[in-house]
Design a protein around this motif. Structure first.
Motif, PDB file in Angstrom:
ATOM      1  N   SER A  54       5.588  -0.585 -19.448  1.00  0.00           N
ATOM      2  CA  SER A  54       5.027  -1.551 -18.511  1.00  0.00           C
ATOM      3  C   SER A  54       3.521  -1.560 -18.728  1.00  0.00           C
ATOM      4  O   SER A  54       2.956  -0.577 -19.241  1.00  0.00           O
ATOM      5  CB  SER A  54       5.325  -1.130 -17.072  1.00  0.00           C
ATOM      6  N   ARG A  56       1.280  -1.047 -16.580  1.00  0.00           N
ATOM      7  CA  ARG A  56       0.707   0.090 -15.844  1.00  0.00           C
ATOM      8  C   ARG A  56       0.835   1.384 -16.649  1.00  0.00           C
ATOM      9  O   ARG A  56      -0.047   2.236 -16.616  1.00  0.00           O
ATOM     10  CB  ARG A  56       1.370   0.241 -14.475  1.00  0.00           C
ATOM     11  N   ALA A  75       0.197  -3.191  -5.666  1.00  0.00           N
ATOM     12  CA  ALA A  75       0.548  -4.599  -5.479  1.00  0.00           C
ATOM     13  C   ALA A  75       0.067  -5.480  -6.640  1.00  0.00           C
ATOM     14  O   ALA A  75       0.488  -6.628  -6.756  1.00  0.00           O
ATOM     15  CB  ALA A  75      -0.022  -5.116  -4.162  1.00  0.00           C
ATOM     16  N   ILE A  76      -0.806  -4.947  -7.486  1.00  0.00           N
ATOM     17  CA  ILE A  76      -1.296  -5.727  -8.631  1.00  0.00           C
ATOM     18  C   ILE A  76      -0.154  -5.897  -9.619  1.00  0.00           C
ATOM     19  O   ILE A  76       0.468  -4.926 -10.042  1.00  0.00           O
ATOM     20  CB  ILE A  76      -2.510  -5.050  -9.293  1.00  0.00           C
ATOM     21  N   ASP A  77       0.109  -7.163  -9.988  1.00  0.00           N
ATOM     22  CA  ASP A  77       1.256  -7.424 -10.865  1.00  0.00           C
ATOM     23  C   ASP A  77       0.921  -7.203 -12.338  1.00  0.00           C
ATOM     24  O   ASP A  77      -0.237  -7.014 -12.710  1.00  0.00           O
ATOM     25  CB  ASP A  77       1.812  -8.828 -10.627  1.00  0.00           C
ATOM     26  N   ASP A  78       1.969  -7.204 -13.154  1.00  0.00           N
ATOM     27  CA  ASP A  78       1.819  -6.927 -14.582  1.00  0.00           C
ATOM     28  C   ASP A  78       0.878  -7.894 -15.274  1.00  0.00           C
ATOM     29  O   ASP A  78       0.075  -7.493 -16.121  1.00  0.00           O
ATOM     30  CB  ASP A  78       3.185  -6.953 -15.279  1.00  0.00           C
ATOM     31  N   ALA A  79       0.949  -9.167 -14.928  1.00  0.00           N
ATOM     32  CA  ALA A  79       0.085 -10.167 -15.566  1.00  0.00           C
ATOM     33  C   ALA A  79      -1.387  -9.850 -15.303  1.00  0.00           C
ATOM     34  O   ALA A  79      -2.228  -9.982 -16.205  1.00  0.00           O
ATOM     35  CB  ALA A  79       0.433 -11.572 -15.075  1.00  0.00           C
ATOM     36  N   ALA A  80      -1.710  -9.428 -14.102  1.00  0.00           N
ATOM     37  CA  ALA A  80      -3.095  -9.083 -13.761  1.00  0.00           C
ATOM     38  C   ALA A  80      -3.534  -7.817 -14.500  1.00  0.00           C
ATOM     39  O   ALA A  80      -4.695  -7.712 -14.924  1.00  0.00           O
ATOM     40  CB  ALA A  80      -3.251  -8.908 -12.259  1.00  0.00           C
TER      41      ALA A  80
END
Length: 118
Positions: A54, A56, A75-80
């Motif tokens: 991932s 992260r 809460a920060i998504d993968d795209a970000a």
């Protein structure tokens, strides 16, 4: 794919050790100084997919930008997270090694032995 590629940071002891292990096994890899020549979105996403990671999991949380950008927020998504690594390549953990046998984040560096050609 031919050969071995390492995303390398010469200031990082884990990266230096992985490079040493590759050379000790008789190979001369293509060395990518990813801080000077960072991956584009397609390459970064390709490495994440190939390594089964991932965003992260590839994120380097010891970099100052990690805290400055608040990247510890779950809460920060993968795209970000991918976008943050593209804008701040120091956030990409290292060393990443790519061979015909697989792609790994080589932490600890001895993991590189799992994917060296036989």
């Amino acid at each position: 794919m031919q050969g071995i590629t390492i995303w390398h940071n010469a200031r990082c002891s884990a990266s230096r050790r992985a490079l040493e292990l590759i050379r000790d096994a008789g190979f001369e890899p293509q060395i990518v100084d990813y801080l000077r020549d960072p991956p584009d979105r397609e390459m970064l996403n390709g490495v994440l997919a190939a390594a089964g990671l991932s965003p992260r999991a590839l994120l380097r949380d010891k970099e100052p930008a990690y805290a400055q950008l608040g990247l510890d927020d779950p809460a920060i998504d993968d795209a970000a997270l991918v976008e943050a690594m593209l804008r701040n390549p120091a956030l990409i953990n290292r060393p990443v090694v790519i061979t015909e046998r697989g792609t790994l984040l080589c932490r600890p560096p001895e993991r590189v032995l799992e994917i060296l050609p036989v």
